[in-house]
Enzyme design. Structure first.
Site, PDB file in Angstrom:
ATOM      1  N   LYS A  78     -36.425   9.086  41.822  1.00  0.00           N
ATOM      2  CA  LYS A  78     -36.034   9.636  42.564  1.00  0.00           C
ATOM      3  C   LYS A  78     -36.641   9.918  44.395  1.00  0.00           C
ATOM      4  O   LYS A  78     -37.464   8.986  44.260  1.00  0.00           O
ATOM      5  CB  LYS A  78     -36.337  11.221  42.026  1.00  0.00           C
ATOM      6  CG  LYS A  78     -35.311  12.153  42.246  1.00  0.00           C
ATOM      7  CD  LYS A  78     -33.802  12.218  41.320  1.00  0.00           C
ATOM      8  CE  LYS A  78     -32.410  13.210  41.309  1.00  0.00           C
ATOM      9  NZ  LYS A  78     -31.660  12.910  40.743  1.00  0.00           N
ATOM     10  N   GLY A 174     -17.723  26.951  36.777  1.00  0.00           N
ATOM     11  CA  GLY A 174     -17.621  26.296  37.722  1.00  0.00           C
ATOM     12  C   GLY A 174     -16.479  25.293  37.546  1.00  0.00           C
ATOM     13  O   GLY A 174     -16.383  24.860  36.680  1.00  0.00           O
ATOM     14  N   GLY A 176     -15.527  23.136  39.827  1.00  0.00           N
ATOM     15  CA  GLY A 176     -15.749  21.874  41.131  1.00  0.00           C
ATOM     16  C   GLY A 176     -14.514  21.114  40.742  1.00  0.00           C
ATOM     17  O   GLY A 176     -14.583  20.135  40.004  1.00  0.00           O
ATOM     18  N   VAL A 178     -16.344  18.272  38.573  1.00  0.00           N
ATOM     19  CA  VAL A 178     -16.719  17.765  37.309  1.00  0.00           C
ATOM     20  C   VAL A 178     -15.607  19.275  36.139  1.00  0.00           C
ATOM     21  O   VAL A 178     -14.669  19.013  35.372  1.00  0.00           O
ATOM     22  CB  VAL A 178     -17.237  18.106  36.358  1.00  0.00           C
ATOM     23  CG1 VAL A 178     -17.972  17.819  34.579  1.00  0.00           C
ATOM     24  CG2 VAL A 178     -18.269  17.615  37.577  1.00  0.00           C
ATOM     25  N   TYR A 180     -13.412  20.885  37.237  1.00  0.00           N
ATOM     26  CA  TYR A 180     -11.886  21.518  36.651  1.00  0.00           C
ATOM     27  C   TYR A 180     -11.154  20.186  36.183  1.00  0.00           C
ATOM     28  O   TYR A 180     -10.098  20.173  34.930  1.00  0.00           O
ATOM     29  CB  TYR A 180     -11.688  21.587  38.821  1.00  0.00           C
ATOM     30  CG  TYR A 180      -9.668  21.155  38.700  1.00  0.00           C
ATOM     31  CD1 TYR A 180      -9.141  22.831  39.344  1.00  0.00           C
ATOM     32  CD2 TYR A 180      -9.008  20.952  38.736  1.00  0.00           C
ATOM     33  CE1 TYR A 180      -7.926  23.011  39.226  1.00  0.00           C
ATOM     34  CE2 TYR A 180      -7.621  21.523  38.638  1.00  0.00           C
ATOM     35  CZ  TYR A 180      -7.085  22.251  39.587  1.00  0.00           C
ATOM     36  OH  TYR A 180      -6.471  23.193  39.211  1.00  0.00           O
TER      37      TYR A 180
HETATM   38  P1  NAD Z   1     -19.524  21.179  42.608  1.00  0.00           P
HETATM   39  O1  NAD Z   1     -20.349  21.538  43.792  1.00  0.00           O
HETATM   40  O2  NAD Z   1     -17.843  19.960  42.893  1.00  0.00           O
HETATM   41  O3  NAD Z   1     -19.039  22.029  41.349  1.00  0.00           O
HETATM   42  C1  NAD Z   1     -19.688  23.472  41.435  1.00  0.00           C
HETATM   43  C2  NAD Z   1     -18.638  24.185  41.495  1.00  0.00           C
HETATM   44  O4  NAD Z   1     -19.198  25.851  40.612  1.00  0.00           O
HETATM   45  C3  NAD Z   1     -17.845  24.338  42.668  1.00  0.00           C
HETATM   46  O5  NAD Z   1     -16.603  24.893  42.384  1.00  0.00           O
HETATM   47  C4  NAD Z   1     -18.647  26.333  42.605  1.00  0.00           C
HETATM   48  O6  NAD Z   1     -17.768  27.381  43.944  1.00  0.00           O
HETATM   49  C5  NAD Z   1     -19.282  26.434  41.646  1.00  0.00           C
HETATM   50  N1  NAD Z   1     -19.950  27.709  41.557  1.00  0.00           N
HETATM   51  C6  NAD Z   1     -20.870  28.000  42.026  1.00  0.00           C
HETATM   52  N2  NAD Z   1     -22.023  29.059  41.433  1.00  0.00           N
HETATM   53  C7  NAD Z   1     -21.453  29.676  40.927  1.00  0.00           C
HETATM   54  C8  NAD Z   1     -22.068  30.414  39.502  1.00  0.00           C
HETATM   55  N3  NAD Z   1     -22.393  31.756  40.327  1.00  0.00           N
HETATM   56  N4  NAD Z   1     -20.862  31.121  39.082  1.00  0.00           N
HETATM   57  C9  NAD Z   1     -19.478  30.311  39.200  1.00  0.00           C
HETATM   58  N5  NAD Z   1     -19.066  28.972  39.787  1.00  0.00           N
HETATM   59  C10 NAD Z   1     -20.140  28.736  40.520  1.00  0.00           C
HETATM   60  O7  NAD Z   1     -20.207  20.158  41.789  1.00  0.00           O
HETATM   61  P2  NAD Z   1     -20.032  19.396  40.571  1.00  0.00           P
HETATM   62  O8  NAD Z   1     -19.939  18.138  41.032  1.00  0.00           O
HETATM   63  O9  NAD Z   1     -18.799  19.520  40.055  1.00  0.00           O
HETATM   64  O10 NAD Z   1     -20.765  19.444  39.600  1.00  0.00           O
HETATM   65  C11 NAD Z   1     -20.877  20.546  38.229  1.00  0.00           C
HETATM   66  C12 NAD Z   1     -22.348  20.497  37.839  1.00  0.00           C
HETATM   67  O11 NAD Z   1     -22.418  19.514  36.781  1.00  0.00           O
HETATM   68  C13 NAD Z   1     -23.706  20.317  38.598  1.00  0.00           C
HETATM   69  O12 NAD Z   1     -24.425  20.867  38.031  1.00  0.00           O
HETATM   70  C14 NAD Z   1     -23.964  19.454  39.034  1.00  0.00           C
HETATM   71  O13 NAD Z   1     -25.559  18.958  39.325  1.00  0.00           O
HETATM   72  C15 NAD Z   1     -23.709  18.124  37.601  1.00  0.00           C
HETATM   73  N6  NAD Z   1     -23.556  16.889  37.540  1.00  0.00           N
HETATM   74  C16 NAD Z   1     -22.564  16.282  37.906  1.00  0.00           C
HETATM   75  C17 NAD Z   1     -21.591  15.816  37.773  1.00  0.00           C
HETATM   76  C18 NAD Z   1     -20.845  15.071  39.084  1.00  0.00           C
HETATM   77  O14 NAD Z   1     -20.850  13.624  38.849  1.00  0.00           O
HETATM   78  N7  NAD Z   1     -21.073  15.308  39.680  1.00  0.00           N
HETATM   79  C19 NAD Z   1     -22.841  14.581  37.302  1.00  0.00           C
HETATM   80  C20 NAD Z   1     -24.207  15.039  36.086  1.00  0.00           C
HETATM   81  C21 NAD Z   1     -24.086  16.238  36.462  1.00  0.00           C
END
Ligand code: NAD
Length: 339
Positions: A78, A174, A176, A178, A180
């Protein structure tokens, strides 16, 4: 410093400073036992150097475990760039970071994390090929969602008696990138999806486009359901939240879902099946790691589909030993990383 590294089981830590761009960065390499260390680069302010170091060490170790359990020939690392209050030229900062990565000659491959995006990785890529998640590499979120879906199927088979998600009630926290995509896949499987997000626009969109049921963001973890899928923040499961869960399974994409390792025991004591986060959400890592190796989209998708059987295996061993799936995952990772 050496005591800290030894107690974290860390292989090396590299410090970098670049006068011209103002870069101050560190790269923590936990292990290269299985292959080059892969892990994202954070760009954020830290109260002290020590805090930045601790963050990098913890996250690097997590990446080793995640890659090992995903069956990848990569280790864990990291990077952290200490964010200054003011920076003149972001592109030159990340180009300087790229030169630092190049100097490690492939021992560490960088990627995106909090505070960095694919445009930054494009700047890094001008200086080194040891970088993933550039704009050319594409968004890993759909494959993360696909892996989580396979994990949810495995958890449903273990706890609900069938891998079919038809009629299964899933509460999604959430919506976001992932969350959605996962909601979309679950709806296509016939699941009864309810979801909440602090961004009400995302919920409204999902209600209109996918026909899900809206929940207040604060109420998702307490909603009566079969599966609670945290897909927002880390640290959502603490003693109080666990006491109030009304589900049979916790299986979602968020990183570091448990506040403390002991929370896995709390879930077991309540009879709730927990799919360890770093196992179920490895689809994104598979996307960037195998994509970096030049593997085809179909090969990568086939690897992501293995997340389900891998979790089934963990669940079976966990049941046989009456230990948490997390404890079994940790033991397996340690065995894979042992010299
Ligand atoms: P993102 O930022 O696109 O989406 C996160 C969503 O969570 C947002 O829509 C935000 O408004 C919402 N949110 C924040 N606080 C909240 C709460 N208290 N209650 C309800 N909703 C809330 O992030 P992402 O890329 O979709 O990732 C989501 C999670 O998965 C994160 O923890 C990320 O570390 C993990 N993750 C993502 C990936 C990836 O490929 N994007 C891979 C591994 C792990």
């Amino acid at each position: 410093m050496f005591t800290t590294l030894k107690s974290a089981g860390m292989q090396s830590v590299h410090l970098f400073a670049d006068q011209r761009s103002g870069l101050e960065a560190l790269v923590a390499i936990h292990s290269t036992r299985l292959g080059p260390a892969l892990g994202g680069c954070r760009y954020q302010p830290y109260a002290s150097f020590d805090q930045a170091l601790q963050d990098a060490l913890r996250l690097a170790q997590g990446m080793s475990h995640k890659a090992a359990l995903a069956g990848l020939p990569f280790g864990g690392g990291k990077a952290v760039i200490l964010r200054a209050p003011h920076i003149d030229n972001r592109a030159s900062l990340f180009e300087a970071f790229g030169r630092c990565i190049e100097s490690l000659r492939g021992g560490y491959i960088t990627s995106v994390d909090s505070g960095t995006g694919s445009a930054d990785m494009d700047c890094v890529a001008q200086q080194t090929r040891y970088v993933t998640a550039t704009s050319q590499a594409g968004d890993p979120s759909p494959l993360t969602a696909m892996g989580v879906l396979e994990g949810i199927r495995a958890a449903a088979a273990e706890r609900l008696g069938s891998a079919s998600l038809n009629g299964v009630r899933v509460a999604l926290q959430g919506l976001g990138s992932v969350g959605y995509a996962l909601a979309e896949m679950l709806v296509a499987e016939g699941a009864e999806v309810m979801a909440g997000d602090i961004d009400e626009g995302r919920v409204q969109l999902a209600v209109e486009e996918l026909g899900i049921r809206a929940l207040a963001a604060a109420a998702v973890s307490e909603a009566p359901c079969d599966i609670f899928a945290p897909c927002a923040l880390g640290g959502v499961l603490d003693a109080t939240v666990i006491d109030n869960l009304r589900c049979a399974v916790v299986a979602g994409a968020a990183n570091n879902q448990l506040q403390h390792a002991a929370d896995a025991e709390r879930l077991l004591a309540r009879g709730i099946l927990y799919a360890p986060d770093y196992v179920i959400n490895a689809g994104g890592l598979l996307h960037v790691a195998l994509g970096w190796q030049g593997r085809s989209a179909s090969e990568i998708a086939a690897q992501v589909m293995q997340i389900g059987p891998r979790l089934t295996d963990l669940f079976v061993e966990s049941r046989a030993e009456a230990r948490t799936p997390l404890a079994i995952a940790e033991r397996r990772a340690a065995a894979l990383l042992a010299d």
